[in-house]
Design a protein around this motif. Structure first.
Motif, PDB file in Angstrom:
ATOM      1  N   UNK A   8       0.835  -1.211   0.000  1.00 29.89           N
ATOM      2  CA  UNK A   8       0.000   0.000   0.000  1.00 29.89           C
ATOM      3  C   UNK A   8       0.865   1.254   0.000  1.00 29.89           C
ATOM      4  N   UNK A   9       1.936   1.238   0.767  1.00 25.11           N
ATOM      5  CA  UNK A   9       2.858   2.376   0.800  1.00 25.11           C
ATOM      6  C   UNK A   9       3.470   2.608  -0.576  1.00 25.11           C
ATOM      7  N   UNK A  10       3.962   1.545  -1.200  1.00 28.70           N
ATOM      8  CA  UNK A  10       4.557   1.656  -2.540  1.00 28.70           C
ATOM      9  C   UNK A  10       3.519   2.105  -3.560  1.00 28.70           C
ATOM     10  N   UNK A  11       2.313   1.574  -3.455  1.00 29.52           N
ATOM     11  CA  UNK A  11       1.240   1.933  -4.375  1.00 29.52           C
ATOM     12  C   UNK A  11       0.972   3.435  -4.340  1.00 29.52           C
ATOM     13  N   UNK A  12       0.835   3.993  -3.159  1.00 36.57           N
ATOM     14  CA  UNK A  12       0.550   5.420  -3.023  1.00 36.57           C
ATOM     15  C   UNK A  12       1.749   6.275  -3.453  1.00 36.57           C
ATOM     16  N   UNK A  13       2.964   5.836  -3.117  1.00 36.78           N
ATOM     17  CA  UNK A  13       4.163   6.592  -3.509  1.00 36.78           C
ATOM     18  C   UNK A  13       4.318   6.640  -5.026  1.00 36.78           C
ATOM     19  N   UNK A  14       4.135   5.514  -5.680  1.00 36.74           N
ATOM     20  CA  UNK A  14       4.303   5.473  -7.137  1.00 36.74           C
ATOM     21  C   UNK A  14       3.166   6.222  -7.818  1.00 36.74           C
ATOM     22  N   UNK A  15       1.969   6.118  -7.289  1.00 40.54           N
ATOM     23  CA  UNK A  15       0.847   6.876  -7.860  1.00 40.54           C
ATOM     24  C   UNK A  15       1.156   8.374  -7.799  1.00 40.54           C
ATOM     25  N   UNK A  16       1.640   8.847  -6.659  1.00 46.00           N
ATOM     26  CA  UNK A  16       1.989  10.267  -6.519  1.00 46.00           C
ATOM     27  C   UNK A  16       3.114  10.648  -7.481  1.00 46.00           C
ATOM     28  N   UNK A  17       4.114   9.795  -7.599  1.00 47.43           N
ATOM     29  CA  UNK A  17       5.238  10.046  -8.502  1.00 47.43           C
ATOM     30  C   UNK A  17       4.758  10.172  -9.947  1.00 47.43           C
ATOM     31  N   UNK A  18       3.906   9.264 -10.362  1.00 47.80           N
ATOM     32  CA  UNK A  18       3.421   9.241 -11.743  1.00 47.80           C
ATOM     33  C   UNK A  18       2.508  10.434 -12.027  1.00 47.80           C
ATOM     34  N   UNK A  61       6.188  -4.740 -12.733  1.00 52.69           N
ATOM     35  CA  UNK A  61       6.008  -5.315 -11.413  1.00 52.69           C
ATOM     36  C   UNK A  61       7.051  -4.697 -10.494  1.00 52.69           C
ATOM     37  N   UNK A  62       6.584  -3.981  -9.467  1.00 54.49           N
ATOM     38  CA  UNK A  62       7.501  -3.453  -8.463  1.00 54.49           C
ATOM     39  C   UNK A  62       7.902  -4.636  -7.604  1.00 54.49           C
ATOM     40  N   UNK A  63       9.154  -5.056  -7.736  1.00 57.69           N
ATOM     41  CA  UNK A  63       9.566  -6.357  -7.229  1.00 57.69           C
ATOM     42  C   UNK A  63       9.575  -6.453  -5.710  1.00 57.69           C
ATOM     43  N   UNK A  64       9.901  -5.388  -5.004  1.00 59.93           N
ATOM     44  CA  UNK A  64       9.960  -5.478  -3.539  1.00 59.93           C
ATOM     45  C   UNK A  64       8.580  -5.460  -2.906  1.00 59.93           C
ATOM     46  N   UNK A  65       7.664  -4.680  -3.470  1.00 60.62           N
ATOM     47  CA  UNK A  65       6.337  -4.522  -2.868  1.00 60.62           C
ATOM     48  C   UNK A  65       5.269  -5.395  -3.524  1.00 60.62           C
ATOM     49  N   UNK A  66       5.605  -6.039  -4.629  1.00 65.29           N
ATOM     50  CA  UNK A  66       4.653  -6.880  -5.372  1.00 65.29           C
ATOM     51  C   UNK A  66       3.439  -6.078  -5.855  1.00 65.29           C
ATOM     52  N   UNK A  67       3.720  -4.872  -6.349  1.00 69.01           N
ATOM     53  CA  UNK A  67       2.682  -4.014  -6.908  1.00 69.01           C
ATOM     54  C   UNK A  67       2.776  -4.093  -8.422  1.00 69.01           C
ATOM     55  N   UNK A  68       1.654  -4.389  -9.060  1.00 65.43           N
ATOM     56  CA  UNK A  68       1.602  -4.440 -10.509  1.00 65.43           C
ATOM     57  C   UNK A  68       1.160  -3.103 -11.072  1.00 65.43           C
ATOM     58  N   UNK A  69       1.819  -2.658 -12.147  1.00 65.90           N
ATOM     59  CA  UNK A  69       1.438  -1.440 -12.860  1.00 65.90           C
ATOM     60  C   UNK A  69       1.033  -1.825 -14.270  1.00 65.90           C
ATOM     61  N   UNK A  70      -0.140  -1.401 -14.650  1.00 68.76           N
ATOM     62  CA  UNK A  70      -0.620  -1.626 -16.004  1.00 68.76           C
ATOM     63  C   UNK A  70      -0.827  -0.272 -16.662  1.00 68.76           C
TER      64      UNK A  70
END
Length: 127
Positions: A8-18, A61-70
């Motif tokens: 969840x942390x990685x998901x929100x961080x990458x969403x903000x970055x993008x 696939x964000x390998x450490x957090x197991x977050x998929x980006x499509x």
């Protein structure tokens, strides 16, 4: 209230970055290349075009957090939803982020198969 999971942390961080990045490219393939560069510059470990068995191939696939980006610059909401549900069914995917130019994709459910889903709509689209 429990602490956020690494996914969840990685998901929100990458969403903000993008969402704060201004992408200057045309088409899905070039957007994927630009995302590759943004993630690399941010020091986020990932793999591209990861095969998820019968669920298909996810763009990142964000390998450490197991977050998929499509990444989607086209396609209807029902088609995208079906694709993300297939990914969410996988045990090795803990969260999903859809990066899109289509504001209609913003109405995706916040959870699929019990996993968090977020949408990063690139306002203004692409060049």
């Amino acid at each position: 209230m429990s602490a956020p999971t690494p996914a969840m942390t990685a998901l929100e961080q990458v969403r903000a970055l993008v969402t704060r990045h201004r992408f200057r490219c045309a088409g899905e393939a070039l957007l994927q290349e630009a995302l590759d560069q943004v993630l690399t510059e941010a020091g986020i470990p990932f793999q591209r075009e990861v095969r998820l068995g019968e669920a298909g191939r996810i763009d990142f696939l964000l390998t450490e957090a197991h977050v998929g980006l499509e990444v989607k610059v086209d396609g209807g909401l029902s088609e995208v939803t079906r694709q993300l549900v297939r990914y969410a069914e996988r045990e090795d995917i803990h969260a999903l982020l859809l990066v899109t130019t289509r504001s209609r994709h913003d109405s995706l459910p916040a959870l699929m198969q019990g996993k968090p889903v977020r949408v990063a709509v690139l306002r203004g689209g692409l060049l």
